[in-house]
Design a protein around this motif. Structure first.
Motif, PDB file in Angstrom:
ATOM      1  N   TYR A 214     -69.277  68.909  58.103  1.00 62.54           N
ATOM      2  CA  TYR A 214     -69.434  69.397  59.471  1.00 62.54           C
ATOM      3  C   TYR A 214     -68.089  69.710  60.120  1.00 62.54           C
ATOM      4  O   TYR A 214     -67.917  70.744  60.763  1.00 62.54           O
ATOM      5  CB  TYR A 214     -70.189  68.364  60.311  1.00 62.54           C
ATOM      6  N   GLY A 215     -67.120  68.796  59.942  1.00 63.44           N
ATOM      7  CA  GLY A 215     -65.819  68.993  60.577  1.00 63.44           C
ATOM      8  C   GLY A 215     -65.145  70.271  60.121  1.00 63.44           C
ATOM      9  O   GLY A 215     -64.621  71.043  60.930  1.00 63.44           O
ATOM     10  N   LEU A 216     -65.169  70.512  58.811  1.00 61.26           N
ATOM     11  CA  LEU A 216     -64.558  71.727  58.264  1.00 61.26           C
ATOM     12  C   LEU A 216     -65.237  72.974  58.812  1.00 61.26           C
ATOM     13  O   LEU A 216     -64.573  73.895  59.317  1.00 61.26           O
ATOM     14  CB  LEU A 216     -64.659  71.712  56.733  1.00 61.26           C
ATOM     15  N   LEU A 217     -66.554  73.027  58.716  1.00 59.62           N
ATOM     16  CA  LEU A 217     -67.263  74.238  59.109  1.00 59.62           C
ATOM     17  C   LEU A 217     -67.196  74.468  60.611  1.00 59.62           C
ATOM     18  O   LEU A 217     -67.125  75.612  61.068  1.00 59.62           O
ATOM     19  CB  LEU A 217     -68.716  74.154  58.634  1.00 59.62           C
ATOM     20  N   HIS A 218     -67.206  73.388  61.380  1.00 59.06           N
ATOM     21  CA  HIS A 218     -67.070  73.539  62.830  1.00 59.06           C
ATOM     22  C   HIS A 218     -65.723  74.177  63.164  1.00 59.06           C
ATOM     23  O   HIS A 218     -65.632  75.081  64.003  1.00 59.06           O
ATOM     24  CB  HIS A 218     -67.199  72.178  63.509  1.00 59.06           C
ATOM     25  N   ARG A 219     -64.676  73.715  62.485  1.00 54.14           N
ATOM     26  CA  ARG A 219     -63.342  74.267  62.741  1.00 54.14           C
ATOM     27  C   ARG A 219     -63.272  75.732  62.324  1.00 54.14           C
ATOM     28  O   ARG A 219     -62.702  76.570  63.038  1.00 54.14           O
ATOM     29  CB  ARG A 219     -62.290  73.455  61.976  1.00 54.14           C
ATOM     30  N   ILE A 220     -63.852  76.066  61.172  1.00 55.18           N
ATOM     31  CA  ILE A 220     -63.803  77.443  60.686  1.00 55.18           C
ATOM     32  C   ILE A 220     -64.555  78.382  61.628  1.00 55.18           C
ATOM     33  O   ILE A 220     -64.074  79.470  61.969  1.00 55.18           O
ATOM     34  CB  ILE A 220     -64.383  77.522  59.256  1.00 55.18           C
ATOM     35  N   VAL A 221     -65.742  77.964  62.069  1.00 53.40           N
ATOM     36  CA  VAL A 221     -66.520  78.804  62.989  1.00 53.40           C
ATOM     37  C   VAL A 221     -65.793  78.940  64.321  1.00 53.40           C
ATOM     38  O   VAL A 221     -65.762  80.019  64.927  1.00 53.40           O
ATOM     39  CB  VAL A 221     -67.934  78.215  63.188  1.00 53.40           C
ATOM     40  N   TYR A 222     -65.180  77.847  64.779  1.00 58.49           N
ATOM     41  CA  TYR A 222     -64.451  77.896  66.050  1.00 58.49           C
ATOM     42  C   TYR A 222     -63.271  78.863  65.965  1.00 58.49           C
ATOM     43  O   TYR A 222     -63.045  79.674  66.871  1.00 58.49           O
ATOM     44  CB  TYR A 222     -63.967  76.498  66.413  1.00 58.49           C
ATOM     45  N   GLN A 223     -62.519  78.784  64.865  1.00 57.10           N
ATOM     46  CA  GLN A 223     -61.382  79.689  64.693  1.00 57.10           C
ATOM     47  C   GLN A 223     -61.848  81.138  64.604  1.00 57.10           C
ATOM     48  O   GLN A 223     -61.221  82.044  65.164  1.00 57.10           O
ATOM     49  CB  GLN A 223     -60.600  79.302  63.437  1.00 57.10           C
ATOM     50  N   ALA A 224     -62.963  81.356  63.909  1.00 53.30           N
ATOM     51  CA  ALA A 224     -63.492  82.717  63.800  1.00 53.30           C
ATOM     52  C   ALA A 224     -63.906  83.251  65.162  1.00 53.30           C
ATOM     53  O   ALA A 224     -63.704  84.424  65.479  1.00 53.30           O
ATOM     54  CB  ALA A 224     -64.676  82.741  62.842  1.00 53.30           C
ATOM     55  N   SER A 225     -64.469  82.371  65.989  1.00 52.66           N
ATOM     56  CA  SER A 225     -64.902  82.809  67.318  1.00 52.66           C
ATOM     57  C   SER A 225     -63.714  83.196  68.190  1.00 52.66           C
ATOM     58  O   SER A 225     -63.819  84.063  69.050  1.00 52.66           O
ATOM     59  CB  SER A 225     -65.708  81.696  67.998  1.00 52.66           C
ATOM     60  N   LYS A 226     -62.564  82.562  67.949  1.00 49.60           N
ATOM     61  CA  LYS A 226     -61.372  82.872  68.736  1.00 49.60           C
ATOM     62  C   LYS A 226     -60.647  84.103  68.207  1.00 49.60           C
ATOM     63  O   LYS A 226     -60.208  84.961  68.979  1.00 49.60           O
ATOM     64  CB  LYS A 226     -60.420  81.677  68.720  1.00 49.60           C
ATOM     65  N   LEU A 227     -60.538  84.191  66.878  1.00 51.44           N
ATOM     66  CA  LEU A 227     -59.727  85.254  66.290  1.00 51.44           C
ATOM     67  C   LEU A 227     -60.491  86.552  66.098  1.00 51.44           C
ATOM     68  O   LEU A 227     -59.944  87.635  66.255  1.00 51.44           O
ATOM     69  CB  LEU A 227     -59.170  84.784  64.936  1.00 51.44           C
ATOM     70  N   ARG A 228     -61.795  86.426  65.756  1.00 48.60           N
ATOM     71  CA  ARG A 228     -62.546  87.626  65.406  1.00 48.60           C
ATOM     72  C   ARG A 228     -63.556  88.029  66.470  1.00 48.60           C
ATOM     73  O   ARG A 228     -64.166  89.086  66.370  1.00 48.60           O
ATOM     74  CB  ARG A 228     -63.283  87.406  64.082  1.00 48.60           C
ATOM     75  N   LYS A 229     -63.766  87.161  67.423  1.00 47.69           N
ATOM     76  CA  LYS A 229     -64.735  87.442  68.486  1.00 47.69           C
ATOM     77  C   LYS A 229     -66.110  87.776  67.904  1.00 47.69           C
ATOM     78  O   LYS A 229     -66.819  88.648  68.406  1.00 47.69           O
ATOM     79  CB  LYS A 229     -64.260  88.614  69.364  1.00 47.69           C
ATOM     80  N   CYS A 230     -66.481  87.075  66.834  1.00 45.75           N
ATOM     81  CA  CYS A 230     -67.739  87.436  66.179  1.00 45.75           C
ATOM     82  C   CYS A 230     -68.639  86.232  65.969  1.00 45.75           C
ATOM     83  O   CYS A 230     -69.563  86.283  65.182  1.00 45.75           O
ATOM     84  CB  CYS A 230     -67.466  88.089  64.829  1.00 45.75           C
ATOM     85  N   ALA A 231     -68.341  85.131  66.644  1.00 46.21           N
ATOM     86  CA  ALA A 231     -69.211  83.967  66.507  1.00 46.21           C
ATOM     87  C   ALA A 231     -70.511  84.218  67.255  1.00 46.21           C
ATOM     88  O   ALA A 231     -70.589  85.088  68.119  1.00 46.21           O
ATOM     89  CB  ALA A 231     -68.516  82.728  67.044  1.00 46.21           C
ATOM     90  N   PRO A 232     -71.554  83.475  66.953  1.00 46.11           N
ATOM     91  CA  PRO A 232     -72.854  83.703  67.586  1.00 46.11           C
ATOM     92  C   PRO A 232     -72.824  83.446  69.076  1.00 46.11           C
ATOM     93  O   PRO A 232     -71.967  82.719  69.573  1.00 46.11           O
ATOM     94  CB  PRO A 232     -73.772  82.699  66.874  1.00 46.11           C
ATOM     95  N   PRO A 233     -73.750  84.048  69.830  1.00 46.59           N
ATOM     96  CA  PRO A 233     -73.787  83.849  71.274  1.00 46.59           C
ATOM     97  C   PRO A 233     -74.066  82.402  71.618  1.00 46.59           C
ATOM     98  O   PRO A 233     -74.682  81.672  70.865  1.00 46.59           O
ATOM     99  CB  PRO A 233     -74.945  84.755  71.720  1.00 46.59           C
ATOM    100  N   GLY A 234     -73.611  81.986  72.800  1.00 50.80           N
ATOM    101  CA  GLY A 234     -73.855  80.614  73.237  1.00 50.80           C
ATOM    102  C   GLY A 234     -72.587  79.808  73.325  1.00 50.80           C
ATOM    103  O   GLY A 234     -72.524  78.803  74.012  1.00 50.80           O
ATOM    104  N   ILE A 235     -71.536  80.228  72.586  1.00 50.85           N
ATOM    105  CA  ILE A 235     -70.277  79.505  72.633  1.00 50.85           C
ATOM    106  C   ILE A 235     -69.678  79.654  74.027  1.00 50.85           C
ATOM    107  O   ILE A 235     -69.643  80.734  74.596  1.00 50.85           O
ATOM    108  CB  ILE A 235     -69.313  80.032  71.555  1.00 50.85           C
ATOM    109  N   GLY A 236     -69.207  78.553  74.562  1.00 48.69           N
ATOM    110  CA  GLY A 236     -68.672  78.577  75.913  1.00 48.69           C
ATOM    111  C   GLY A 236     -69.681  78.092  76.935  1.00 48.69           C
ATOM    112  O   GLY A 236     -69.373  77.955  78.102  1.00 48.69           O
TER     113      GLY A 236
END
Length: 408
Positions: A214-236
């Motif tokens: 969980y920790g790894l994937l949470h970090r990867i998705v979080y970084q992707a949401s910041k760098l690529r602006k492509c994470a799923p809706p709902g973040i924030g």
């Protein structure tokens, strides 16, 4: 070194992993590679802690024995560190092959749709193994300059591989998610069954896979949401990045399940299908702490589907008590029509499947609570029917028959 790889059953690592074309092959290669690396890691960790390689001739693993038999030099920390570093380096082409596998690669078996999810699992497992080696090198520094130099080179190599693995993990997560979202109900037909749809199991298997690290994937998705602006809706919106990804998957699944349910010729079966699948989602979400916020939403939807099921399935049976009825003993009685409609619904629905015991008990109780009071009240009010002994279906018999529902 080649003999060591052969004894560890990973001599194939330089060539056989270039074209992984099935989930079964990937699973086998990954398991073999992880076992080999675990033995190297075990030996490496032992000698890093002991600060020397003299164990009194006790060869506790293949790698230790091979190190001595190869005559790799004076048994000291530097020589063994070089030997271990070389062994680890010889295994790393598997990481490159795993990372290089395109997510959309074709497979020999057209039905082998498990490959992307299996690849994601392999990436997570391989990354975990490299992290353990890196941690040993970092936590057990050496005072000898030459040994430290070998460790530094190994750390640089591992850091580069870990960065590639992180990138591959995100790409594969996106591929699996895209496949699920783009899957149509025609691609994965449930053959008209009211049970848990294969697509539901597939989505929840993927979501469960996200829990493995969980920790790894949470970090990867979080970084992707910041760098690529492509994470799923709902973040924030006070929803975690990984929880948001899960929620998007389930929302998409619900849309497809609703679409599939419209193909059922029977409205009762349609709502039973939706109940089975949404209850399965709820059961899988229970252990996931980041999805607790969504449980009331699922409960509300399940309750709604249950009420709709009761309405379309059993309200017509109860309506017999409120509609014109045929003569019975010289007077109008709704009992014959009630019993006829009840037996018709019962004979059909006892063949339907509700696989989860908890949901099955809950549904049976809901049906019993809906029908039994009305029949009991009618029999109490109609003393003539009771006194003449023409009752063919008592409340107790009705309840016993309803306990037969949903066995499939």
């Amino acid at each position: 070194m080649q003999r060591l790889l052969e004894q560890l059953d990973v001599a194939w690592v330089a060539h056989a992993c270039r074209d992984i074309r099935s989930s079964g092959q990937l699973q086998h290669l990954t398991a073999t590679w992880l076992r080999a690396l675990a033995e190297i890691l075990h030996t490496y960790s032992y000698f890093r802690q002991q600060q020397h390689t003299d164990t009194g001739g006790h060869f506790f693993c293949v790698m230790h024995r091979r190190y001595w038999q190869d005559g790799s030099g004076t048994p000291n920390q530097l020589n063994f560190t070089r030997f271990a570093g070389a062994a680890i380096s010889r295994l790393l082409p598997f990481v490159d092959a795993l990372v290089a596998q395109p997510p959309t690669a074709t497979v020999d078996d057209a039905d082998d749709r498990a490959l992307p999810a299996q690849r994601l699992q392999a990436l997570i497992q391989v990354r975990g193994a490299l992290i353990r080696i890196r941690d040993i090198a970092v936590q057990l520094p050496s005072s000898a300059a030459e040994v430290a130099s070998v460790h530094d080179e190994l750390l640089r190599l591992l850091t580069a591989k870990l960065a590639k693995l992180d990138e591959a993990v995100w790409d594969t997560m996106e591929e699996v998610r895209a496949r699920v979202i783009s899957t149509t109900t025609e691609d994965d037909s449930n053959d008209g069954s009211s049970g848990v749809h294969r697509m539901t199991r597939s989505v929840l298997s993927y979501i469960d896979l996200l829990e493995t690290d969980y920790g790894l994937l949470h970090r990867i998705v979080y970084q992707a949401s910041k760098l690529r602006k492509c994470a799923p809706p709902g973040i924030g919106n006070n929803i975690g990045t990984l929880a948001s990804l899960k929620l998007e998957m389930v929302s998409c699944l619900e849309e497809k399940l609703n679409e599939e349910s419209r193909s059922f010729p029977n409205e009762s079966l349609r709502y039973l299908f939706l109940l089975n699948n949404l209850h399965f989602v709820k059961q899988q979400f229970r252990p996931m702490s980041d999805m607790k916020f969504h449980m009331p939403v699922l409960d509300s939807k399940i309750d709604d589907y249950m009420q709709r099921y009761l309405q379309v399935s059993w309200a017509p049976v109860l309506s017999c008590f409120h509609s014109p009825a045929p003569l019975c003993l010289g007077r109008y009685s709704p009992l014959p029509k009630f019993e006829s409609e009840f037996h018709k619904a019962h004979s059909t629905q006892k063949l339907w499947k509700v696989p989860d015991p908890e949901l099955r008990r809950r549904l049976r109780k809901a049906v019993i609570d809906k029908l039994t009071p009305s029949l009991t009240e009618y029999l109490q009010d109609d003393s003539l029917v009771t006194s003449q002994g023409i009752i063919t279906l008592t409340p107790q018999e009705l309840e016993e028959m309803l306990q037969e529902l949903f066995e499939g």
